[in-house]
Design a protein around this motif. Structure first.
Motif, PDB file in Angstrom:
ATOM      1  N   PHE A 527       0.853  -1.203   0.000  1.00  0.00           N
ATOM      2  CA  PHE A 527       0.000   0.000   0.000  1.00  0.00           C
ATOM      3  C   PHE A 527       0.886   1.249   0.000  1.00  0.00           C
ATOM      4  CE2 PHE A 527      -2.094  -3.360   2.501  1.00  0.00           C
ATOM      5  CZ  PHE A 527      -3.234  -3.567   1.728  1.00  0.00           C
ATOM      6  N   PRO A 528       1.644   1.461  -1.082  1.00  0.00           N
ATOM      7  CA  PRO A 528       2.578   2.598  -1.105  1.00  0.00           C
ATOM      8  C   PRO A 528       1.857   3.943  -0.988  1.00  0.00           C
ATOM      9  CG  PRO A 528       2.329   1.635  -3.296  1.00  0.00           C
ATOM     10  CD  PRO A 528       1.648   0.712  -2.347  1.00  0.00           C
ATOM     11  N   GLY A 529       2.307   4.736  -0.011  1.00  0.00           N
ATOM     12  CA  GLY A 529       1.775   6.081   0.175  1.00  0.00           C
ATOM     13  C   GLY A 529       0.396   6.143   0.791  1.00  0.00           C
ATOM     14  N   THR A 530      -0.202   5.002   1.128  1.00  0.00           N
ATOM     15  CA  THR A 530      -1.575   5.005   1.663  1.00  0.00           C
ATOM     16  C   THR A 530      -1.615   5.493   3.109  1.00  0.00           C
ATOM     17  OG1 THR A 530      -2.209   3.172   0.217  1.00  0.00           O
ATOM     18  CG2 THR A 530      -3.598   3.591   2.152  1.00  0.00           C
ATOM     19  N   PHE A 531      -0.754   4.977   3.951  1.00  0.00           N
ATOM     20  CA  PHE A 531      -0.791   5.279   5.383  1.00  0.00           C
ATOM     21  C   PHE A 531       0.187   6.395   5.726  1.00  0.00           C
ATOM     22  CE2 PHE A 531      -2.149   0.819   5.019  1.00  0.00           C
ATOM     23  CZ  PHE A 531      -3.388   0.905   5.640  1.00  0.00           C
ATOM     24  N   LYS A 532      -0.305   7.348   6.530  1.00  0.00           N
ATOM     25  CA  LYS A 532       0.504   8.508   6.906  1.00  0.00           C
ATOM     26  C   LYS A 532       1.057   8.396   8.333  1.00  0.00           C
ATOM     27  CE  LYS A 532      -0.668  10.129   2.935  1.00  0.00           C
ATOM     28  NZ  LYS A 532       0.309  10.052   1.808  1.00  0.00           N
ATOM     29  N   ASN A 533       0.373   7.633   9.176  1.00  0.00           N
ATOM     30  CA  ASN A 533       0.827   7.431  10.562  1.00  0.00           C
ATOM     31  C   ASN A 533       1.124   5.948  10.796  1.00  0.00           C
ATOM     32  OD1 ASN A 533       0.186  10.181  11.133  1.00  0.00           O
ATOM     33  ND2 ASN A 533      -1.947   9.568  11.480  1.00  0.00           N
ATOM     34  N   PHE A 534       2.070   5.700  11.700  1.00  0.00           N
ATOM     35  CA  PHE A 534       2.446   4.312  12.000  1.00  0.00           C
ATOM     36  C   PHE A 534       2.524   4.130  13.522  1.00  0.00           C
ATOM     37  CE2 PHE A 534       3.933   5.380   7.824  1.00  0.00           C
ATOM     38  CZ  PHE A 534       3.583   4.273   7.054  1.00  0.00           C
ATOM     39  N   LEU A 535       1.676   3.263  14.011  1.00  0.00           N
ATOM     40  CA  LEU A 535       1.633   2.992  15.450  1.00  0.00           C
ATOM     41  C   LEU A 535       2.150   1.573  15.721  1.00  0.00           C
ATOM     42  CD1 LEU A 535      -1.932   4.343  16.381  1.00  0.00           C
ATOM     43  CD2 LEU A 535       0.243   5.587  16.327  1.00  0.00           C
ATOM     44  N   PHE A 536       2.750   1.419  16.902  1.00  0.00           N
ATOM     45  CA  PHE A 536       3.256   0.105  17.302  1.00  0.00           C
ATOM     46  C   PHE A 536       2.698  -0.224  18.688  1.00  0.00           C
ATOM     47  CE2 PHE A 536       6.160   1.898  14.247  1.00  0.00           C
ATOM     48  CZ  PHE A 536       6.368   0.836  13.368  1.00  0.00           C
ATOM     49  N   LEU A 537       1.979  -1.331  18.745  1.00  0.00           N
ATOM     50  CA  LEU A 537       1.303  -1.724  19.986  1.00  0.00           C
ATOM     51  C   LEU A 537       1.937  -3.001  20.539  1.00  0.00           C
ATOM     52  CD1 LEU A 537      -0.779  -0.149  18.110  1.00  0.00           C
ATOM     53  CD2 LEU A 537      -2.559  -1.256  19.442  1.00  0.00           C
ATOM     54  N   ASN A 538       2.216  -2.983  21.818  1.00  0.00           N
ATOM     55  CA  ASN A 538       2.820  -4.152  22.458  1.00  0.00           C
ATOM     56  C   ASN A 538       2.162  -4.377  23.811  1.00  0.00           C
ATOM     57  OD1 ASN A 538       4.799  -5.622  24.273  1.00  0.00           O
ATOM     58  ND2 ASN A 538       5.862  -5.806  22.326  1.00  0.00           N
ATOM     59  N   ALA A 539       1.623  -5.573  24.008  1.00  0.00           N
ATOM     60  CA  ALA A 539       1.045  -5.951  25.303  1.00  0.00           C
ATOM     61  C   ALA A 539       1.876  -7.099  25.856  1.00  0.00           C
ATOM     62  CB  ALA A 539      -0.413  -6.362  25.153  1.00  0.00           C
ATOM     63  N   ARG A 540       2.654  -6.830  26.874  1.00  0.00           N
ATOM     64  CA  ARG A 540       3.521  -7.856  27.452  1.00  0.00           C
ATOM     65  C   ARG A 540       2.760  -8.706  28.461  1.00  0.00           C
ATOM     66  NH1 ARG A 540       9.188  -7.622  26.587  1.00  0.00           N
ATOM     67  NH2 ARG A 540       9.380  -6.767  24.473  1.00  0.00           N
ATOM     68  N   THR A 541       2.960  -9.997  28.351  1.00  0.00           N
ATOM     69  CA  THR A 541       2.320 -10.919  29.275  1.00  0.00           C
ATOM     70  C   THR A 541       3.153 -11.043  30.538  1.00  0.00           C
ATOM     71  OG1 THR A 541       1.414 -12.184  27.428  1.00  0.00           O
ATOM     72  CG2 THR A 541       1.452 -13.260  29.575  1.00  0.00           C
ATOM     73  N   VAL A 542       2.526 -10.779  31.662  1.00  0.00           N
ATOM     74  CA  VAL A 542       3.198 -10.934  32.954  1.00  0.00           C
ATOM     75  C   VAL A 542       3.098 -12.403  33.329  1.00  0.00           C
ATOM     76  CG1 VAL A 542       3.260 -10.216  35.367  1.00  0.00           C
ATOM     77  CG2 VAL A 542       2.543  -8.599  33.599  1.00  0.00           C
ATOM     78  N   ASP A 543       4.180 -13.146  33.093  1.00  0.00           N
ATOM     79  CA  ASP A 543       4.144 -14.582  33.359  1.00  0.00           C
ATOM     80  C   ASP A 543       4.848 -14.895  34.674  1.00  0.00           C
ATOM     81  OD1 ASP A 543       6.861 -14.462  32.859  1.00  0.00           O
ATOM     82  OD2 ASP A 543       6.697 -15.262  30.830  1.00  0.00           O
ATOM     83  N   ALA A 544       4.992 -16.183  34.933  1.00  0.00           N
ATOM     84  CA  ALA A 544       5.554 -16.618  36.218  1.00  0.00           C
ATOM     85  C   ALA A 544       7.010 -16.220  36.366  1.00  0.00           C
ATOM     86  CB  ALA A 544       5.421 -18.135  36.355  1.00  0.00           C
ATOM     87  N   GLN A 545       7.730 -16.048  35.262  1.00  0.00           N
ATOM     88  CA  GLN A 545       9.142 -15.675  35.361  1.00  0.00           C
ATOM     89  C   GLN A 545       9.291 -14.182  35.662  1.00  0.00           C
ATOM     90  OE1 GLN A 545      11.322 -18.304  35.217  1.00  0.00           O
ATOM     91  NE2 GLN A 545       9.349 -19.337  35.112  1.00  0.00           N
TER      92      GLN A 545
END
Length: 651
Positions: A527-545
């Motif tokens: 999609f060249p030139g289609t998107f003007k903003n770029f977001l990065f989402l990260n949900a970290r799992t709180v595990d036993a370690q």
């Protein structure tokens, strides 16, 4: 009642892993740890001493040696395991010791044996406890026993899904009732025969000498060692503290040692004291009764109780004994998931066993332990004789490997001032545990010992298969990361402004930079030139370690921020407006969905993208080892009217 409301009613309200007070509220102080983790060892006094004493046959004078040897063995193993608490304050116990000090394969064997052991802890404790209760009921009720045992295991599953401290507090009165009643009976029983104590030692030595002359010293030693090894079940449960240090209140090492001290003193006193009661009161087996019931009846009668009063008090004592066995079963739900969590961190078992529930317990581990315990219950029909053999062998495999690891450690760290003393302690413990292990395997090989070795071997083989898959997958992901690691940054130095109403591409990313860049470049190419903003989402799992284990919440947050900053800085270097969202929780799908909904409110023209591993041979095995989070998130977003595209990432 809705499913969510029913779940909250059963398990309680969710806990916030980001709140510093949460861990303090669920961590176990030494006393509660003694109740929750020490019950496994203490409950073994209900059957361990009896098995040892019965093996003496008519040579009951050896009971004095057994009592002394039992107490010494408890303290030797406990002191050795204090070293494990010091060396591995994040838990893992025998698994971590064998893995780090003897090698991963030794750790695998120790961990597999521990998993089987904890499953059997649940099964045998519930079976023995229910057996004790049903011995007070009419014989016609026996047909309901198996069903009651299954229901009890189900109740323990629910209690542990609510959280460790809650399950322990419910069982606390039973534990204390057992301790108090048995202290009173043992102390009174020994004091009542105080006049015979001075002559006990010379009489025992004289009888031993006479037996040696009549037979041989080889026979005398063999008889004692047989009885000693058959009483090996007495020492099971000592390893529970070192396996669960991560659940203890700070300072963990100090709390762990205090717990171990309470456990060793109570177990040594109870087990050795009961053997002395057998000897002093000349207890003999009675059909349909345990040896404990026989000797306790004699002691209570000597106290002046008879008739209905004696029956009432004896019933109460035996109910406490049965209750403690149920508390011991709870130890399996504490220790087993902890071992699974540590093994999951090393990719021996599916990674999902690291994940915590909203109540911050390793939910998948608890469910597996409970399901496996039910399976073994129905497969064996609740036969205590078989379960005891399976149980004892596995725990002594772990004991032996752990103490062998300590011996190796101190030989490599001879610069320490205390190395000689600690090596000697570990070596003596190794000699004892390996001797009991070999004695039990040889004497009980055709009475269930071979089943233990096969079951544990199957677990080991399954773990090798799981790690082989994870290792191959990691190598392929690493190859992708290396390809995109060479992707150069641009030359732009100013951060471009974000127009929130402009078309926005939001990428759900994880710890793999290659996966994130793969998605970003794929979208730009398609999609060249289609998107003007770029977001990065990260949900970290709180595990036993990350929650009380090898990592900390702070290090988890730092790693996540560094990973997100990489993607944002990469976009900025090419003049592309970019930002990031980060959250932490126990349910990855729930957390990512909420992040997407939050981003969609701020960016109305948004499309979400994420990558998904695609295997050439996709089957139940790959689906078991890799969660289908991307598909689950897509379904939820589509229901909310949000668009999401899953990009294939072949491995």
């Amino acid at each position: 009642m809705q499913a969510s409301n029913l779940r909250r009613w059963l398990l309680g309200k969710p806990l916030d892993p980001n709140n510093q007070k949460t861990r303090q509220s669920i961590a176990l102080v030494a006393f509660l740890a003694w109740v929750g983790l020490g019950a496994d060892g203490l409950s073994s006094s209900a059957y361990g001493p009896e098995e040892a004493f019965k093996a003496l046959g008519s040579h009951t004078h050896f009971g004095l040696y057994l009592a002394i040897a039992t107490a010494l063995t408890v303290f030797i193993i406990s002191l050795a395991y204090n070293q494990i608490i010091e060396l591995f304050p994040t838990g893992g116990g025998g698994y971590r010791v064998a893995s780090n000090l003897l090698g991963p394969r030794s750790g695998l064997v120790a961990g597999s044996a521990l998993i089987v052991d904890y499953i059997l802890t649940i099964t045998i404790s519930v079976v023995a406890g229910v057996n004790s209760l049903f011995s007070l009921l009419p014989v016609s009720w026996q047909e309901y026993k198996l069903s009651v045992e299954a229901v009890v295991i189900g109740l323990l599953i629910v209690m542990n899904l609510r959280g460790m401290k809650e399950s322990i507090l419910i069982l606390l009165p039973i534990f204390l009732g057992f301790v108090v009643s048995h202290i009173v009976l043992i102390v009174y029983g020994i004091v009542a025969h105080a006049e015979g104590l001075p002559g006990l030692i010379p009489d025992t030595l004289s009888d031993t000498q006479g037996l040696a002359v009549e037979t041989s010293w080889l026979f005398v030693i063999a008889l004692f060692l047989k009885a000693y090894s058959l009483g090996g079940g007495t020492y099971t449960g000592i390893e529970a503290v070192s396996n669960n240090v991560q659940h203890l209140a700070e300072p963990r090492v100090k709390t762990g040692k205090a717990t171990m001290l309470m456990m060793s003193v109570s177990l040594a006193f109870t087990a050795a004291g009961i053997i002395l009661l057998y000897l002093l009161w000349q207890a003999e087996p009675v059909e349909g009764q345990t040896l404990n019931a026989v000797v306790f009846r004699q002691v209570l009668n000597d106290m002046g109780l008879d008739g209905s009063s004696l029956v009432a008090v004896l019933t109460l004592v035996l109910m406490f004994e049965a209750g403690l066995l149920l508390v011991a079963a709870n130890t399996g739900f504490l220790g087993g998931p902890a071992v699974l969590s540590n093994m999951a961190a090393d990719s021996w078992v599916p990674h999902q066993f690291r994940y915590l529930s909203q109540r911050l317990v390793t939910q998948n581990g608890i469910l597996l332990m409970g399901a496996a315990a039910l399976l073994i219950l129905f497969a064996t029909g609740g036969a205590v004789e078989l379960l005891v053999v399976l149980y004892s062998i596995n725990v002594f495999i772990t004991f032996t490997l752990s103490l062998a690891g300590l011996c190796v450690y101190w030989l490599k760290n001879r610069q320490s001032r205390k190395w000689k003393r600690r090596f000697a302690l570990s070596a003596i413990g190794l000699l004892i545990t390996s001797g009991i292990l070999m004695g039990t395997v040889v004497s009980k090989f055709f009475e269930g010992g071979w089943v233990t070795l096969i079951v544990t071997g199957i677990v080991v083989a399954a773990c090798l298969l799981v790690q082989s898959h994870y290792k191959a997958t990691k190598q392929k992901i690493r190859a992708v990361d290396e390809i995109f690691a060479a992707q150069p940054f641009g030359s732009e130095t100013e951060y471009p402004a974000i127009d929130k109403n402009a078309p926005t591409a939001a990428f759900i990313v994880g710890s793999s930079r290659g996966g994130g860049l793969h998605a970003l470049l794929w979208v730009q190419r398609m999609f060249p030139g289609t998107f003007k903003n770029f977001l990065f989402l990260n949900a970290r799992t709180v595990d036993a370690q990350a929650y009380g284990g090898e990592q900390t919440m702070e290090s988890l947050k730092t790693d996540a921020k560094v990973s997100l900053n990489f993607f944002v800085n990469f976009c900025h270097s090419y003049g592309m407006p970019a930002s990031s969202y980060l959250s932490f929780g126990t349910d990855a799908v729930e957390e990512v969905t909420q992040l997407c909904q939050q981003a969609a409110k701020q960016y109305p023209n948004i499309v979400f993208f994420t990558s998904k591993l695609v295997f050439k041979k996709d089957n139940w095995f790959t689906r078991l080892l890799h969660n289908q989070a991307a598909t689950a998130i897509q379904d939820r977003l589509h229901l909310d009217g949000l668009q999401m595209v899953i990009l294939p990432m072949k491995v």
